[in-house]
Design an enzyme around this catalytic site. Sequence first.
Site, PDB file in Angstrom:
ATOM      1  N   SER A 130       0.849  -1.192   0.000  1.00 30.28           N
ATOM      2  CA  SER A 130       0.000   0.000   0.000  1.00 30.28           C
ATOM      3  C   SER A 130       0.879   1.235   0.000  1.00 30.28           C
ATOM      4  O   SER A 130       1.950   1.250   0.626  1.00 30.28           O
ATOM      5  CB  SER A 130      -0.895   0.022   1.238  1.00 30.28           C
ATOM      6  OG  SER A 130      -1.569   1.267   1.351  1.00 30.28           O
ATOM      7  N   TYR A 166      -2.777  -0.685  10.070  1.00 28.91           N
ATOM      8  CA  TYR A 166      -2.718  -1.126   8.675  1.00 28.91           C
ATOM      9  C   TYR A 166      -1.378  -0.726   8.048  1.00 28.91           C
ATOM     10  O   TYR A 166      -0.716  -1.545   7.393  1.00 28.91           O
ATOM     11  CB  TYR A 166      -3.875  -0.513   7.893  1.00 28.91           C
ATOM     12  CG  TYR A 166      -3.852  -0.825   6.421  1.00 28.91           C
ATOM     13  CD1 TYR A 166      -4.248  -2.069   5.949  1.00 28.91           C
ATOM     14  CD2 TYR A 166      -3.454   0.138   5.493  1.00 28.91           C
ATOM     15  CE1 TYR A 166      -4.233  -2.360   4.590  1.00 28.91           C
ATOM     16  CE2 TYR A 166      -3.441  -0.141   4.138  1.00 28.91           C
ATOM     17  CZ  TYR A 166      -3.830  -1.391   3.687  1.00 28.91           C
ATOM     18  OH  TYR A 166      -3.816  -1.663   2.341  1.00 28.91           O
TER      19      TYR A 166
END
Length: 246
Positions: free
Chosen positions: A141, A155
């Site tokens: 990401s 995350y």
Amino acid sequence: MKRLENKVALVTGGSRGIGAAIAKRLAAEGADVAITYVSSPEKAQAVAKEIDATGRKSLVIAADNADPEAVTAAVNKTVAELGRVDILVNSAGIFDARPFETHTMEDYDRMMDINVRAVYVAIQAALPHMPNGGRIITLGSNLADLVGAPGMTLYSMSKSALIGLTKGLARDLGAKEITVNLVAPGPTDTDMNPANGQYADYQRGKMAIPKYGSAENIAAMVALIASEEGRSINGATLTVDGGVNA
């Protein structure tokens, strides 16, 4: 000749979103493709049908990335049915955005188990069946590099761990000409983060090009680094985010 003619790929989380787009693109490039899913057998079978329509073989495997034994079994089933694993794409993952202080140890364990441990387990299981010149590609990401808003800590931490894993493995596996890379999407139009969703305008406001990417954009990058054309790309994080992190 197609770029991935007669290769065998395993795409975890290949029943939906980015994973499904990757699975279909690899098949279009000539690979036989196994995919795993957790809770959407109908979607997984629909992806398999599209793979079959290209003339390549498909394999659908139920496997929860939270269970390391299931991850290993998925790799072993791919080898048993398709012969080997030339390309491993770790696409399965979860996202949880909320205030840091509300997270529990259970939240931590689930995030790290699915986003990090499963990748480690899949790679370990696949390597004995991966020939020289294989490809390991993991979906990270852009939030691992730049956390643009509160609530992303857990995350982002999980995705940051994949950078170290990728760089280390690139060194470890270089003698076998196995490349290891990380593809880091930014805002991408999927059912988990739709371009017309509640937070879409906020995300577009962070982009140099204020237009959501597509799952097919990510799949195109994966296909490139899975091919012979991408053989010199190794240990890299390839950010595909419309310039969010620019």
